[in-house]
Design a protein around this motif. Structure first.
Motif, PDB file in Angstrom:
ATOM      1  N   GLY A   1      -3.988   8.646   4.027  1.00  0.00           N
ATOM      2  CA  GLY A   1      -4.410   7.260   3.925  1.00  0.00           C
ATOM      3  C   GLY A   1      -3.601   6.537   2.867  1.00  0.00           C
ATOM      4  O   GLY A   1      -2.688   7.105   2.258  1.00  0.00           O
TER       5      GLY A   1
ATOM      6  N   MET B   1       0.850  -1.167   0.000  1.00  0.00           N
ATOM      7  CA  MET B   1       0.000   0.000   0.000  1.00  0.00           C
ATOM      8  C   MET B   1       0.901   1.238   0.000  1.00  0.00           C
ATOM      9  O   MET B   1       2.001   1.208   0.541  1.00  0.00           O
ATOM     10  CB  MET B   1      -0.896  -0.004   1.224  1.00  0.00           C
ATOM     11  CG  MET B   1      -1.778  -1.257   1.372  1.00  0.00           C
ATOM     12  SD  MET B   1      -3.045  -1.381   0.119  1.00  0.00           S
ATOM     13  CE  MET B   1      -4.242  -0.231   0.720  1.00  0.00           C
TER      14      MET B   1
ATOM     15  N   CYS C   1       1.086   5.746   0.281  1.00  0.00           N
ATOM     16  CA  CYS C   1       0.402   6.977   0.666  1.00  0.00           C
ATOM     17  C   CYS C   1       0.726   8.083  -0.337  1.00  0.00           C
ATOM     18  O   CYS C   1       1.451   7.868  -1.294  1.00  0.00           O
ATOM     19  CB  CYS C   1       0.794   7.406   2.082  1.00  0.00           C
ATOM     20  SG  CYS C   1       2.355   8.306   2.184  1.00  0.00           S
TER      21      CYS C   1
ATOM     22  N   SER D   1      -0.155  -4.385   3.182  1.00  0.00           N
ATOM     23  CA  SER D   1      -1.583  -4.168   3.437  1.00  0.00           C
ATOM     24  C   SER D   1      -1.990  -4.653   4.821  1.00  0.00           C
ATOM     25  O   SER D   1      -2.864  -4.064   5.453  1.00  0.00           O
ATOM     26  CB  SER D   1      -2.436  -4.823   2.353  1.00  0.00           C
ATOM     27  OG  SER D   1      -2.173  -6.199   2.283  1.00  0.00           O
TER      28      SER D   1
ATOM     29  N   GLU E   1      -3.490   3.693  -0.539  1.00  0.00           N
ATOM     30  CA  GLU E   1      -4.148   3.107  -1.701  1.00  0.00           C
ATOM     31  C   GLU E   1      -3.286   1.935  -2.163  1.00  0.00           C
ATOM     32  O   GLU E   1      -2.097   1.887  -1.867  1.00  0.00           O
ATOM     33  CB  GLU E   1      -4.242   4.133  -2.837  1.00  0.00           C
ATOM     34  CG  GLU E   1      -5.134   5.324  -2.539  1.00  0.00           C
ATOM     35  CD  GLU E   1      -6.604   4.946  -2.513  1.00  0.00           C
ATOM     36  OE1 GLU E   1      -6.992   3.993  -3.215  1.00  0.00           O
ATOM     37  OE2 GLU E   1      -7.346   5.616  -1.780  1.00  0.00           O
TER      38      GLU E   1
ATOM     39  N   ASN F   1      -4.967   2.598   8.508  1.00  0.00           N
ATOM     40  CA  ASN F   1      -5.039   3.447   7.312  1.00  0.00           C
ATOM     41  C   ASN F   1      -4.613   4.892   7.583  1.00  0.00           C
ATOM     42  O   ASN F   1      -5.112   5.828   6.971  1.00  0.00           O
ATOM     43  CB  ASN F   1      -6.434   3.406   6.680  1.00  0.00           C
ATOM     44  CG  ASN F   1      -6.413   3.887   5.241  1.00  0.00           C
ATOM     45  OD1 ASN F   1      -5.417   3.757   4.540  1.00  0.00           O
ATOM     46  ND2 ASN F   1      -7.507   4.458   4.792  1.00  0.00           N
TER      47      ASN F   1
ATOM     48  N   VAL G   1      -1.067  -1.865   7.178  1.00  0.00           N
ATOM     49  CA  VAL G   1      -1.955  -0.713   6.962  1.00  0.00           C
ATOM     50  C   VAL G   1      -3.299  -0.953   7.649  1.00  0.00           C
ATOM     51  O   VAL G   1      -3.828  -0.077   8.322  1.00  0.00           O
ATOM     52  CB  VAL G   1      -2.146  -0.436   5.458  1.00  0.00           C
ATOM     53  CG1 VAL G   1      -3.294   0.524   5.217  1.00  0.00           C
ATOM     54  CG2 VAL G   1      -0.868   0.123   4.862  1.00  0.00           C
ATOM     55  N   ASP G   2      -3.839  -2.146   7.500  1.00  0.00           N
ATOM     56  CA  ASP G   2      -5.156  -2.451   8.066  1.00  0.00           C
ATOM     57  C   ASP G   2      -5.114  -2.706   9.574  1.00  0.00           C
ATOM     58  O   ASP G   2      -5.912  -2.155  10.315  1.00  0.00           O
ATOM     59  CB  ASP G   2      -5.761  -3.674   7.377  1.00  0.00           C
ATOM     60  CG  ASP G   2      -6.122  -3.412   5.930  1.00  0.00           C
ATOM     61  OD1 ASP G   2      -6.302  -2.232   5.564  1.00  0.00           O
ATOM     62  OD2 ASP G   2      -6.212  -4.391   5.173  1.00  0.00           O
TER      63      ASP G   2
END
Length: 80
Positions: free
Chosen positions: A28, A1, A3, A11, A30, A20, A14-15
């Motif tokens: 956040g 992921m 920013c 990921s 993507e 996020n 991030v989660d």
């Protein structure tokens, strides 16, 4: 992921860890785009610009990040 400032994390982190919220800038994340394998234009492809094989590990202090993210994690990234 990835920013807005090109900080990248897996990921799962991030989660589950960062919720996020980028620990460096507060934006956040993507999904990271994938470089094209085909040379469509100007040698801008994976063959000429391979993905980095060296990881730059940036440890995140979980407690400090929790304090940082507390007030902004509930704000959608577009509103930060």
């Amino acid at each position: 992921m990835i920013c807005n400032f090109a900080c990248t994390f897996c990921s799962e982190c991030v989660d589950q860890v960062l919720h996020n919220v980028c620990p460096n800038c507060g934006s956040g994340f993507e999904p990271r785009p994938i470089r094209p394998m085909t040379n469509w234009k100007g040698d801008n492809n994976l063959a000429n610009h391979p993905a980095c094989t060296v990881r730059n590990h940036l440890p995140v202090d979980i407690d400090e990040h929790a304090k940082f993210a507390l007030n902004i994690a509930s704000i959608p990234p577009i509103g930060r």
